[in-house]
Motif scaffolding. Structure first.
Motif, PDB file in Angstrom:
ATOM      1  N   ASP A  40      21.774  62.561  22.558  1.00  0.00           N
ATOM      2  CA  ASP A  40      22.878  63.469  22.238  1.00  0.00           C
ATOM      3  C   ASP A  40      22.609  64.855  22.823  1.00  0.00           C
ATOM      4  OD1 ASP A  40      24.143  61.435  20.845  1.00  0.00           O
ATOM      5  OD2 ASP A  40      23.594  62.208  18.862  1.00  0.00           O
ATOM      6  N   GLY A  41      21.361  65.305  22.737  1.00  0.00           N
ATOM      7  CA  GLY A  41      20.999  66.602  23.309  1.00  0.00           C
ATOM      8  C   GLY A  41      21.213  66.636  24.807  1.00  0.00           C
ATOM      9  N   GLY A  46      24.280  65.265  31.148  1.00  0.00           N
ATOM     10  CA  GLY A  46      22.844  65.135  31.363  1.00  0.00           C
ATOM     11  C   GLY A  46      22.429  63.701  31.620  1.00  0.00           C
ATOM     12  N   CYS A  47      23.026  62.771  30.893  1.00  0.00           N
ATOM     13  CA  CYS A  47      22.707  61.353  31.104  1.00  0.00           C
ATOM     14  C   CYS A  47      23.115  60.910  32.504  1.00  0.00           C
ATOM     15  CB  CYS A  47      23.386  60.484  30.044  1.00  0.00           C
ATOM     16  SG  CYS A  47      22.633  60.608  28.403  1.00  0.00           S
ATOM     17  N   ALA A  48      24.238  61.444  32.988  1.00  0.00           N
ATOM     18  CA  ALA A  48      24.677  61.100  34.344  1.00  0.00           C
ATOM     19  C   ALA A  48      23.758  61.730  35.393  1.00  0.00           C
ATOM     20  CB  ALA A  48      26.116  61.560  34.562  1.00  0.00           C
ATOM     21  N   ALA A  49      23.378  62.976  35.172  1.00  0.00           N
ATOM     22  CA  ALA A  49      22.546  63.689  36.145  1.00  0.00           C
ATOM     23  C   ALA A  49      21.074  63.259  36.087  1.00  0.00           C
ATOM     24  CB  ALA A  49      22.645  65.196  35.912  1.00  0.00           C
ATOM     25  N   PHE A  50      20.623  62.837  34.913  1.00  0.00           N
ATOM     26  CA  PHE A  50      19.216  62.470  34.720  1.00  0.00           C
ATOM     27  C   PHE A  50      19.138  61.057  34.156  1.00  0.00           C
ATOM     28  CE2 PHE A  50      19.495  67.062  34.456  1.00  0.00           C
ATOM     29  CZ  PHE A  50      18.490  67.460  35.321  1.00  0.00           C
ATOM     30  N   SER A  51      19.680  60.108  34.890  1.00  0.00           N
ATOM     31  CA  SER A  51      19.733  58.721  34.410  1.00  0.00           C
ATOM     32  C   SER A  51      18.338  58.125  34.199  1.00  0.00           C
ATOM     33  CB  SER A  51      20.561  57.847  35.342  1.00  0.00           C
ATOM     34  OG  SER A  51      20.010  57.849  36.643  1.00  0.00           O
ATOM     35  N   GLY A  52      17.377  58.552  34.992  1.00  0.00           N
ATOM     36  CA  GLY A  52      16.005  58.069  34.805  1.00  0.00           C
ATOM     37  C   GLY A  52      15.441  58.510  33.464  1.00  0.00           C
ATOM     38  N   LEU A  53      15.697  59.743  33.095  1.00  0.00           N
ATOM     39  CA  LEU A  53      15.246  60.252  31.801  1.00  0.00           C
ATOM     40  C   LEU A  53      15.974  59.523  30.672  1.00  0.00           C
ATOM     41  CD1 LEU A  53      13.674  62.178  30.005  1.00  0.00           C
ATOM     42  CD2 LEU A  53      15.435  63.913  30.444  1.00  0.00           C
ATOM     43  N   ARG A  56      14.295  56.275  30.185  1.00  0.00           N
ATOM     44  CA  ARG A  56      12.969  56.418  29.569  1.00  0.00           C
ATOM     45  C   ARG A  56      13.092  56.679  28.069  1.00  0.00           C
ATOM     46  NH1 ARG A  56      11.218  60.470  33.728  1.00  0.00           N
ATOM     47  NH2 ARG A  56      10.396  61.562  31.930  1.00  0.00           N
ATOM     48  N   VAL A  57      14.106  57.444  27.678  1.00  0.00           N
ATOM     49  CA  VAL A  57      14.342  57.671  26.248  1.00  0.00           C
ATOM     50  C   VAL A  57      14.788  56.372  25.584  1.00  0.00           C
ATOM     51  CG1 VAL A  57      15.814  58.852  24.548  1.00  0.00           C
ATOM     52  CG2 VAL A  57      14.833  60.140  26.462  1.00  0.00           C
ATOM     53  N   LEU A  58      15.707  55.680  26.200  1.00  0.00           N
ATOM     54  CA  LEU A  58      16.221  54.431  25.631  1.00  0.00           C
ATOM     55  C   LEU A  58      15.136  53.380  25.458  1.00  0.00           C
ATOM     56  CD1 LEU A  58      19.632  53.987  27.481  1.00  0.00           C
ATOM     57  CD2 LEU A  58      19.296  54.227  25.011  1.00  0.00           C
ATOM     58  N   PHE A  59      14.233  53.296  26.407  1.00  0.00           N
ATOM     59  CA  PHE A  59      13.255  52.216  26.401  1.00  0.00           C
ATOM     60  C   PHE A  59      11.836  52.656  26.072  1.00  0.00           C
ATOM     61  CE2 PHE A  59      16.703  50.735  29.217  1.00  0.00           C
ATOM     62  CZ  PHE A  59      17.142  49.686  28.412  1.00  0.00           C
ATOM     63  N   ALA A  60      11.678  53.855  25.540  1.00  0.00           N
ATOM     64  CA  ALA A  60      10.343  54.293  25.107  1.00  0.00           C
ATOM     65  C   ALA A  60       9.839  53.300  24.070  1.00  0.00           C
ATOM     66  CB  ALA A  60      10.409  55.700  24.524  1.00  0.00           C
ATOM     67  N   ALA A  61       8.622  52.823  24.266  1.00  0.00           N
ATOM     68  CA  ALA A  61       8.089  51.744  23.425  1.00  0.00           C
ATOM     69  C   ALA A  61       7.685  52.202  22.034  1.00  0.00           C
ATOM     70  CB  ALA A  61       6.894  51.103  24.114  1.00  0.00           C
ATOM     71  N   ALA A  75      13.479  70.368  30.197  1.00  0.00           N
ATOM     72  CA  ALA A  75      13.798  70.762  31.573  1.00  0.00           C
ATOM     73  C   ALA A  75      15.202  70.315  31.964  1.00  0.00           C
ATOM     74  CB  ALA A  75      12.760  70.189  32.534  1.00  0.00           C
ATOM     75  N   ALA A  76      15.566  69.105  31.577  1.00  0.00           N
ATOM     76  CA  ALA A  76      16.891  68.579  31.932  1.00  0.00           C
ATOM     77  C   ALA A  76      18.002  69.364  31.233  1.00  0.00           C
ATOM     78  CB  ALA A  76      16.975  67.099  31.568  1.00  0.00           C
ATOM     79  N   ILE A  77      17.855  69.593  29.944  1.00  0.00           N
ATOM     80  CA  ILE A  77      18.878  70.333  29.197  1.00  0.00           C
ATOM     81  C   ILE A  77      18.959  71.767  29.700  1.00  0.00           C
ATOM     82  CG2 ILE A  77      19.591  71.184  26.924  1.00  0.00           C
ATOM     83  CD1 ILE A  77      18.240  68.676  25.719  1.00  0.00           C
ATOM     84  N   SER A  78      17.812  72.365  29.995  1.00  0.00           N
ATOM     85  CA  SER A  78      17.792  73.746  30.512  1.00  0.00           C
ATOM     86  C   SER A  78      18.572  73.866  31.805  1.00  0.00           C
ATOM     87  CB  SER A  78      16.356  74.209  30.756  1.00  0.00           C
ATOM     88  OG  SER A  78      15.678  74.372  29.554  1.00  0.00           O
ATOM     89  N   SER A  79      18.425  72.880  32.672  1.00  0.00           N
ATOM     90  CA  SER A  79      19.099  72.963  33.968  1.00  0.00           C
ATOM     91  C   SER A  79      20.613  72.842  33.843  1.00  0.00           C
ATOM     92  CB  SER A  79      18.565  71.891  34.920  1.00  0.00           C
ATOM     93  OG  SER A  79      19.004  70.613  34.535  1.00  0.00           O
ATOM     94  N   ILE A  80      21.082  72.234  32.773  1.00  0.00           N
ATOM     95  CA  ILE A  80      22.526  72.038  32.595  1.00  0.00           C
ATOM     96  C   ILE A  80      23.128  73.081  31.654  1.00  0.00           C
ATOM     97  CG2 ILE A  80      24.291  70.458  31.697  1.00  0.00           C
ATOM     98  CD1 ILE A  80      22.447  68.175  32.598  1.00  0.00           C
ATOM     99  N   GLN A  81      22.453  73.333  30.525  1.00  0.00           N
ATOM    100  CA  GLN A  81      23.047  74.160  29.473  1.00  0.00           C
ATOM    101  C   GLN A  81      22.334  75.486  29.251  1.00  0.00           C
ATOM    102  OE1 GLN A  81      23.339  71.755  25.934  1.00  0.00           O
ATOM    103  NE2 GLN A  81      24.358  70.097  27.018  1.00  0.00           N
ATOM    104  N   GLY A  82      21.236  75.705  29.931  1.00  0.00           N
ATOM    105  CA  GLY A  82      20.498  76.951  29.763  1.00  0.00           C
ATOM    106  C   GLY A  82      19.310  76.784  28.838  1.00  0.00           C
ATOM    107  N   GLU A  83      18.349  77.671  29.027  1.00  0.00           N
ATOM    108  CA  GLU A  83      17.091  77.559  28.297  1.00  0.00           C
ATOM    109  C   GLU A  83      17.243  77.796  26.800  1.00  0.00           C
ATOM    110  OE1 GLU A  83      12.594  79.354  28.422  1.00  0.00           O
ATOM    111  OE2 GLU A  83      13.835  79.491  30.224  1.00  0.00           O
TER     112      GLU A  83
END
Length: 114
Positions: A40-41, A46-53, A56-61, A75-83
């Motif tokens: 959600d964050g 962000g999910c579209a821009a950082f699909s790899g991340l 990794r969140v979805l399948f973290a063991a 880092a991903a959220i900062s790049s889209i929505q600010g620090e």
């Protein structure tokens, strides 16, 4: 696929902690809440821009896997929505881990009891 990782988490936690199935079910629910809060964050953009991340969140063991993804999420959220927005979101997510990980894993300023 999600049920497999959840069952793995439950059996691993039961083996390590010797807890009851109801305690483990609550812990598993909290882990899935954390996973969802991280997604959600990140948001749709962000999910579209950082699909790899997102994957990794979805399948973290396990819980530790999610814990260590926080810096990438920041880092991903900062790049889209600010620090400042990213920091606020990560603070909330980090607090969700309380009681699930050893206190030593938390930054001192966020440790329980400080």
């Amino acid at each position: 696929m999600r049920w497999m990782s959840t069952n793995y988490i439950v059996s691993s936690m039961q083996g390590l902690l010797g807890g009851t199935s109801s305690e483990m079910a609550r812990a598993t629910c909290r882990i899935e809440d954390i996973r969802q809060a991280m997604l959600d964050g990140l948001g749709e953009e962000g999910c579209a821009a950082f699909s790899g991340l997102e994957r990794r969140v979805l399948f973290a063991a396990d819980l530790q896997g999610l814990w260590y993804l926080r810096s990438d999420l920041m880092a991903a959220i900062s790049s889209i929505q600010g620090e400042s927005v990213a920091s606020q979101k990560l603070r909330h997510i980090t607090h969700m881990f309380e009681g699930l990980l050893p206190k030593g894993m938390f930054p001192r300023h966020l440790s329980v009891g400080n």
